[in-house]
Write a protein that holds these residues in place. Structure first.
Motif, PDB file in Angstrom:
ATOM      1  N   GLY A   1      52.916  40.996  45.456  1.00  0.00           N
ATOM      2  CA  GLY A   1      51.631  41.084  46.157  1.00  0.00           C
ATOM      3  C   GLY A   1      50.881  39.785  46.299  1.00  0.00           C
ATOM      4  N   PHE A   2      51.024  38.865  45.323  1.00  0.00           N
ATOM      5  CA  PHE A   2      50.269  37.609  45.334  1.00  0.00           C
ATOM      6  C   PHE A   2      48.787  37.891  45.551  1.00  0.00           C
ATOM      7  N   GLY A   3      48.265  38.817  44.744  1.00  0.00           N
ATOM      8  CA  GLY A   3      46.861  39.191  44.811  1.00  0.00           C
ATOM      9  C   GLY A   3      46.126  38.816  43.541  1.00  0.00           C
TER      10      GLY A   3
ATOM     11  N   THR B   1      47.688  44.079  49.196  1.00  0.00           N
ATOM     12  CA  THR B   1      46.955  43.001  48.532  1.00  0.00           C
ATOM     13  C   THR B   1      45.508  42.969  48.997  1.00  0.00           C
TER      14      THR B   1
ATOM     15  N   THR C   1      46.506  32.413  47.000  1.00  0.00           N
ATOM     16  CA  THR C   1      45.911  33.675  46.543  1.00  0.00           C
ATOM     17  C   THR C   1      44.410  33.525  46.362  1.00  0.00           C
TER      18      THR C   1
ATOM     19  N   GLN D   1      48.303  34.816  54.663  1.00  0.00           N
ATOM     20  CA  GLN D   1      48.581  34.748  53.230  1.00  0.00           C
ATOM     21  C   GLN D   1      49.562  33.627  52.933  1.00  0.00           C
TER      22      GLN D   1
ATOM     23  N   GLU E   1      43.626  45.783  47.415  1.00  0.00           N
ATOM     24  CA  GLU E   1      43.308  45.483  46.021  1.00  0.00           C
ATOM     25  C   GLU E   1      42.094  44.569  45.912  1.00  0.00           C
TER      26      GLU E   1
ATOM     27  N   GLU F   1      54.773  46.075  44.012  1.00  0.00           N
ATOM     28  CA  GLU F   1      53.540  45.514  44.550  1.00  0.00           C
ATOM     29  C   GLU F   1      52.975  44.444  43.630  1.00  0.00           C
TER      30      GLU F   1
ATOM     31  N   SER G   1      49.441  50.087  49.415  1.00  0.00           N
ATOM     32  CA  SER G   1      48.160  50.017  48.699  1.00  0.00           C
ATOM     33  C   SER G   1      48.201  50.965  47.515  1.00  0.00           C
TER      34      SER G   1
ATOM     35  N   ASN H   1      47.194  46.579  54.262  1.00  0.00           N
ATOM     36  CA  ASN H   1      47.947  45.708  53.372  1.00  0.00           C
ATOM     37  C   ASN H   1      47.515  45.946  51.931  1.00  0.00           C
TER      38      ASN H   1
ATOM     39  N   ARG I   1      46.042  40.030  40.685  1.00  0.00           N
ATOM     40  CA  ARG I   1      46.818  40.154  39.447  1.00  0.00           C
ATOM     41  C   ARG I   1      47.991  39.177  39.379  1.00  0.00           C
ATOM     42  N   LEU I   2      47.982  38.138  40.195  1.00  0.00           N
ATOM     43  CA  LEU I   2      49.110  37.203  40.233  1.00  0.00           C
ATOM     44  C   LEU I   2      49.393  36.605  38.856  1.00  0.00           C
TER      45      LEU I   2
END
Length: 283
Positions: A265-267, A38, A124, A117, A41, A261, A59, A36, A269-270
């Motif tokens: 992605g909701f990671g 996210t 996040t 998630q 990352e 992404e 990725s 995945n 860097r959101l």
């Protein structure tokens, strides 16, 4: 019931707090395959990129992950491709791993560390903490969360500054594949976080784009992935799609593109993603 069987049951039933407790003993310095983008990352963000021996095609951040061996898209994975990389751990989202594939990997002696998630800022931060705790880097996870909080605060100053434009997201892979994002999708959530509103209502998930639906939605802004706009040949190609030039967005050529992404992605860097989209919606 042995520990391995208990772990698999917890993974497949989506009980992420239990998963974190079971997997917290996992040594960080193992051969990791991430399925995945996210999660990949986050792993890179907490200093484990060198231990990642394979990734799925989503990725893409940091850019150095593009040099890692690829196992395909997380919607179409095979045990053979993953096991060829001799991983100690396979990690990602529980929704990415089909039960039969999980069983095959378990039978091969591979540890599974999967997460759920929630597509919100709070979700996040929760995911970052769960991944960092599971891989023994809690302190570095908190650094990512702190930076995310700062980015979210900066984004809020932009997204709360003006009226809410009607935004239509179009998923495009050339003119032969064009879909619009309905309610309860990651795209709608991002549009709302950036201070906009989804131009379409009445359905969930995605449905085919039609000239009639375009005219009815009449968006102020049309949003696409950067790759989607490229597949259409750029803004001029989008304008050639029947119905686009009849909308407010088409008449004003208000087209917004973002990296896929980053946008969904909701990671970590959101906050940056929300700020970028909010700024583009108002430019």
């Amino acid at each position: 019931m042995n520990l391995k069987r208990l772990t698999l049951i917890l993974l497949l039933t989506g009980l992420s707090p239990a998963i974190s407790r079971v997997s917290a003993q996992t040594p960080a310095k193992q051969r990791i395959v991430s399925i995945n983008g996210t999660v990949s990352e986050i792993l890179a963000g907490i200093g484990l990129e060198e231990h990642i021996v394979g990734v799925d095609v989503t990725s893409t951040y940091p850019a150095s992950l593009k040099n890692k061996p690829k196992i395909g898209h997380n919607r179409n994975l095979s045990a053979e491709g993953i096991l060829a990389l001799q991983p100690d751990v396979v990690t990602g989202l529980a929704s990415d791993l089909k039960p039969e594939l999980a069983s095959q990997l378990k039978s091969a002696g591979v540890k599974l560390i999967l997460f759920n998630q929630e597509l919100t800022p709070a979700g996040t931060k929760k995911l970052i903490r769960e991944v960092s705790n599971a891989f023994g880097n809690k302190a570095k996870g908190e650094v990512l969360v702190k930076k995310l909080d700062q980015d979210l605060a900066a984004a809020a100053r932009i997204s709360n500054a003006a009226a809410k434009p009607k935004v239509l997201f179009i998923y495009a892979r050339g003119t032969g594949t064009m879909m619009v994002a309905g309610q309860h999708t990651p795209l709608e959530k991002m549009i709302q976080l950036a201070g906009g509103q989804n131009a379409v209502k009445g359905f969930s998930d995605f449905k085919p784009l039609t000239p009639e639906s375009l005219v009815q939605a009449n968006p102020d802004v049309i949003l696409l992935f950067s790759s989607g706009m490229q597949s259409l040949g750029g803004p001029s190609g989008l304008l050639d799609v029947q119905g686009i030039n009849q909308t407010k967005a088409g008449k004003a050529k208000r087209f917004v593109t973002m990296d896929g992404e980053l946008l969904t992605g909701f990671g970590p860097r959101l906050g940056l993603a929300i700020a970028e989209l909010a700024q583009k919606l108002r430019s």
